[in-house]
Design an enzyme around this catalytic site. Sequence first.
Site: not given
Ligand code: DOR
Ligand code: ZN
Ligand code: ZN
Length: 394
Positions: A20-22, A139, A192, A241, A268, A272, A287
């Site tokens: 996830h590069l946001r 997922h 995952h 998750n 993954d 954050h 996450g």
């Molecule tokens: O922990 C998680 N973070 N699981 C996910 O499926 C999405 C991810 C996120 O985008 O932060």
């Molecule tokens: Zn996921």
């Molecule tokens: Zn993910």
Amino acid sequence: EIVHADGAIALPGFVDLHTHLREPGREDAETIESGSVAAALGGFTSVFAMANTDPVADNAVVVEHVWRRGREVGLVDVHPVGAVTVGLKGEKLAEMGTMAKSSAGVRVFSDDGLCVHDPLLMRRALEYTGALGGVLAQHAEDPRLTVDAQAHEGPNAARLGLTGWPAPAEESIVARDCLLAGHTGGSLHVCHVSTRGTADILRWWKSGEDRGGTVSAEVTPHHLLLTDELLETYDPVNKVNPPLRTDADAQALRQALADGTVDCVATDHAPHAAQDKCCEWSAARPGMLGLQTALGVVASTMVVPGLLDWRGVARVMSENPARIANLGDQGRPIAEGEPANLVLVDPEHRWTVRGEELASIAANTPFEGMELPGRVLTTMLRGRITAHEGKARQ
Ligand code: DOR
Ligand code: ZN
Ligand code: ZN
């Protein structure tokens, strides 16, 4: 330039199918640039940027932006993942063909964070992805079985009054999707994997003959190493998750990665911003960071106990993910006679994880203070050094 690499091991550049590069949307947590630096320092030469951005990567404009920005930064090949539906909870398929034909050349589609739970939509998604020569990364989580998913549903969560996500919420979707992949001839990639039961289902499916379709699977470094005993800390950095599971699950995942039931490691990587991780457990976002600690955690959980040798690490961190994503020659870790995508690793060097020292804008590592074996010395992308001795070279 001469790089001194006494005692180092050369591996093909790592390929992360799940990052996830946001960007766009949450540049206060990560950008394509900061994430690319983290990736290069972690030994990666390709990362697949997940679609749950804001706006969602469900159209050619967003995926082309991600692709172009990754090229401009130039430290790692950033392959955008296309959302499989319009929006993450969409009830109709996104313009997958357009994303596939765009300059981003999307081949991996996903609804990460919110699985495609309608079975008919999932069936059509597998058919369409298959027709495009792509793979559908799911997922696996049945939202109808997860009550306000906060933690693994088990004794540790119950003791702390947390509600959660029982193992069958994952396993029932994985079983269903394997059957649908076989029926449609499509390609399913299980994101995952977190439970022993999921590993059992995958082992059963892969041992069958004439299944039709293709099923592959990934495990994260944190699910290999960490367990729900960490719930005791109440520290939201451990919220993720799918949730951290039991020790029996973690042991089964290591075994499944060692015997090929699970094909590869994917981070993954989920940065954050501090305010999204500082609060009560229930309010924190799920996450964890993963790009710079992936190799160390794989070395400590798999290489040190003898479950994988370094040849095996190349398989699960480079070759298998490159094959699953259909990278072909363009992204193949090492293709004979071509400029190298490679990483030099010092297997003896132990180092201590410090979130503040990681290249990501966010600092939410669950491995804070841990000493990990295996250090990335040098990363090379198509023959050019992108990271050396802890510094990225743009
Ligand atoms: O922990 C998680 N973070 N699981 C996910 O499926 C999405 C991810 C996120 O985008 O932060
Ligand atoms: Zn996921
Ligand atoms: Zn993910």
